[in-house]
Design a protein around this motif. Structure first.
Motif, PDB file in Angstrom:
ATOM      1  N   GLU A 137      -0.971   4.120 -11.470  1.00 35.20           N
ATOM      2  CA  GLU A 137      -1.646   3.130 -10.642  1.00 35.20           C
ATOM      3  C   GLU A 137      -0.948   1.784 -10.829  1.00 35.20           C
ATOM      4  O   GLU A 137      -0.515   1.445 -11.934  1.00 35.20           O
ATOM      5  CB  GLU A 137      -3.120   2.995 -11.038  1.00 35.20           C
TER       6      GLU A 137
ATOM      7  N   ASN B  82       0.891   4.232  -2.939  1.00 38.72           N
ATOM      8  CA  ASN B  82       0.824   5.681  -2.697  1.00 38.72           C
ATOM      9  C   ASN B  82       2.033   6.402  -3.282  1.00 38.72           C
ATOM     10  O   ASN B  82       1.906   7.509  -3.819  1.00 38.72           O
ATOM     11  CB  ASN B  82       0.713   5.954  -1.195  1.00 38.72           C
ATOM     12  N   CYS B  83       3.216   5.792  -3.187  1.00 37.95           N
ATOM     13  CA  CYS B  83       4.415   6.386  -3.793  1.00 37.95           C
ATOM     14  C   CYS B  83       4.262   6.502  -5.303  1.00 37.95           C
ATOM     15  O   CYS B  83       4.623   7.533  -5.902  1.00 37.95           O
ATOM     16  CB  CYS B  83       5.649   5.541  -3.473  1.00 37.95           C
TER      17      CYS B  83
ATOM     18  N   ARG C  49       1.545   6.726  -7.048  1.00 39.02           N
ATOM     19  CA  ARG C  49       0.581   7.781  -7.372  1.00 39.02           C
ATOM     20  C   ARG C  49       1.200   9.166  -7.196  1.00 39.02           C
ATOM     21  O   ARG C  49       1.033  10.053  -8.030  1.00 39.02           O
ATOM     22  CB  ARG C  49      -0.648   7.646  -6.470  1.00 39.02           C
ATOM     23  N   GLN C  50       1.931   9.342  -6.081  1.00 39.41           N
ATOM     24  CA  GLN C  50       2.467  10.660  -5.764  1.00 39.41           C
ATOM     25  C   GLN C  50       3.612  11.064  -6.681  1.00 39.41           C
ATOM     26  O   GLN C  50       3.672  12.189  -7.161  1.00 39.41           O
ATOM     27  CB  GLN C  50       2.932  10.693  -4.304  1.00 39.41           C
TER      28      GLN C  50
ATOM     29  N   CYS D  59       0.837  -1.219   0.000  1.00 38.43           N
ATOM     30  CA  CYS D  59       0.000   0.000   0.000  1.00 38.43           C
ATOM     31  C   CYS D  59       0.863   1.259   0.000  1.00 38.43           C
ATOM     32  O   CYS D  59       0.514   2.257  -0.637  1.00 38.43           O
ATOM     33  CB  CYS D  59      -0.930  -0.004   1.218  1.00 38.43           C
TER      34      CYS D  59
ATOM     35  N   GLY E  93      -4.682  -0.780  -7.407  1.00 42.69           N
ATOM     36  CA  GLY E  93      -4.200  -0.572  -6.052  1.00 42.69           C
ATOM     37  C   GLY E  93      -4.383  -1.741  -5.114  1.00 42.69           C
ATOM     38  O   GLY E  93      -4.153  -1.611  -3.910  1.00 42.69           O
TER      39      GLY E  93
END
Length: 545
Positions: free
Chosen positions: A269, A260-261, A263-264, A256, A304
């Motif tokens: 995705e 997030n990494c 996406r950022q 998870c 995800g």
């Protein structure tokens, strides 16, 4: 090769600096990182870095203590402070106790950081030849490992022939203990690449490799390797006393963070799959095969997620007659956009439940629907491939390139709406919703007895008003329309099936086969059998040409 260590309590800062450039190209190697001064002191003894990039405000041991202690024990290490804009007083203090320089960690550019690092190493005593050789050996080992795993995936002969040598390699993971393969792949990769908002692939692979290694290497014995164009695998040992539930929870947590990494940092995705338990390097290829199968079936899910392997049998694809493309062709020919949308919505709703069908077979069915729409609109000199969804994909590309069925559904319905607006803007006539609903019902229920009063009630109209509206919209009465649709479907069944005439009569809602034959000849000019034979003759002639 100069060895570099990064110390910061924010994992994204550490990963960001690691991913800033290809350090090896400039004579540097990121050998390790740490989340505070205490962890850094432990790793400094092990890795002996030449440069330490460090934050100052950390707990339990901050950057000031780290610099002070290393000035006595490791005087050759050069410290560069990772500073914030409002941190000048602390930076000055750090410089007084031995820091070489500082950079603003959130806005630093590669060329600025490299310039300071080059100056720092020129002020030090440099690295001994033995250290340089050791660093080169480590770098070569990484190259060997990357090539090694790819060869294992592609050649069982290679694995069997070199098994003893492979086991001797200094790997972090032990293949003699239970291990799992966690595979990671990028969703909608071709969609993102076609949009053009995409970093260099080589750099992307390099940085993702680093992030995965950082995340899973903190608490587990693991190795990261790439086995496809944009597919990664993390081989992870499960500790002897650790139960599977705890292990899976940890894998899911680390995954998870990686989601997030991605996406950022990249706007991407990703999805993951965890294999069953493996033992021995020979199980590696089977685990990757499992994960590939698992990730293929994520088609019915969403991005995800970390999926577990399940051995399921596949179902044979059988599409109900109500979703036959002849119905879609009729809707498109009449510019019945309401009907087209209802047809496609129903089709996607049906397909969503078929999670034991092969995704490629579903894509094939959807491509046939696309081909039907494309051919019909082309007769009206409309090229539907000119219309693009919000990601710049036409319908054909969206069916092929979106990872998930739900995204294909959203794209297709968005494009149908764009076709409708284009048709309206060119003074096209759009059917009233009530008439479109009535026509859609007729196509789906032509086997049933269809009365004006029943259909009128279905669309909340009186019988007389519905008849008036329908004839005004269509130019023919409702019953004439029902008759025409039944004859069109009868022609289709005569051409495409081996059904007998009485069976076709039943399929189109005419109980008496003799009456059906009479009406068919009146409509087409040939009896049903004559029509079928004529179509067969035409097909044979075309095949000889």
């Amino acid at each position: 090769m100069k060895k570099v260590m990064i110390v910061d309590d924010e994992v994204l800062v550490r990963l960001g600096i690691q991913s800033l450039i290809r350090w090896e190209n400039y004579g540097y190697q990121i050998v390790c990182d740490a989340s505070d001064g205490e962890e850094a002191l432990q790793k400094i003894r092990q890795y002996q870095p030449d440069i330490v990039l460090t934050d100052l405000k950390m707990s339990p041991v901050d950057g000031f203590e780290l610099i002070s202690e290393c000035r006595e024990k490791y005087p050759n290490i050069q410290f560069i402070v990772l500073s914030s804009y409002n941190d000048f007083d602390n930076v000055r203090t750090a410089m007084k106790i031995g820091a070489f320089d500082y950079v603003f960690k959130l806005t630093v550019k590669p060329e600025e950081l490299l310039k300071i690092m080059n100056e720092a190493t020129s002020h030090g005593k440099g690295t001994e030849m033995a250290q340089e050789a050791s660093s080169l050996s480590e770098r070569n080992l990484e190259v060997i490992k990357r090539g090694l795993f790819k060869r294992i995936m592609n050649s069982e002969t290679f694995l069997n022939k070199n098994l003893e040598e492979l086991i001797k390699l200094p790997l972090t993971i032990s293949f003699d203990r239970p291990f799992y393969i966690l595979s990671v792949t990028i969703d909608d990769f071709n969609v993102v690449r076609k949009k053009g908002d995409f970093m260099d692939l080589e750099l992307l692979i390099f940085t993702m490799d680093n992030i995965l290694g950082e995340l899973f290497g903190r608490h587990h014995r693991s190795e990261v390797f790439q086995y496809g164009e944009y597919d990664f695998a993390v081989a992870v040992n499960r500790e002897e006393k650790q139960d599977y539930e705890t292990f899976f929870t940890e894998m899911e947590k680390e995954f998870c963070i990686f989601v997030n990494c991605s996406r950022q940092y990249y706007g991407l995705e990703v999805s993951g799959a965890l294999s069953t338990e493996c033992l021995g390097i020979q199980d590696l290829k089977n685990a990757i095969t499992q994960n590939r199968e698992t990730l293929k079936m994520r088609f019915f899910s969403e991005s995800g997620k970390l999926h577990l392997y399940e051995a399921n049998s596949r179902e044979i694809v059988v599409l109900p007659s109500e979703y036959d493309n002849s119905a879609l062709e009729s809707l498109a020919a009449e510019h019945d956009f309401y009907g087209i949308r209802k047809f496609m919505e129903g089709l996607f709703c049906f397909l969503k439940e078929k999670n034991r069908w092969e995704p490629e077979e579903i894509r094939y069915l959807l491509r046939k629907s696309y081909g039907t729409l494309s051919a019909v609109f082309a007769r009206g000199r409309v090229d539907i491939d000119m219309f693009l969804d919000r990601n710049g994909m036409n319908m054909e590309a969206s069916i092929s390139d979106y990872t998930y069925l739900e995204k294909i559904r959203q794209s297709v319905l968005e494009l149908v709406e764009l076709y409708k607006k284009e048709y309206e803007s060119n003074s096209g006539r759009i059917l009233r919703k009530e008439v479109a609903e009535a026509k859609n019902f007729v196509r789906r229920h032509m086997k049933e007895e269809l009365q004006v009063a029943d259909i009128a009630a279905l669309v909340n109209m009186s019988g007389s008003y519905f008849s008036h509206v329908f004839k005004k919209e269509e130019g023919i009465s409702f019953l004439e329309y029902v008759y025409r649709i039944r004859m069109e479907h009868a022609r289709y069944l005569l051409e495409s099936s081996d059904l007998k005439v009485n069976e076709i009569a039943d399929e189109v809602g005419i109980v008496n086969p003799n009456y059906f034959s009479t009406q068919f000849k009146k409509s087409v000019g040939q009896s049903p059998l004559e029509y079928r034979q004529a179509q067969l003759n035409k097909t044979e002639e075309n095949s000889r040409m």
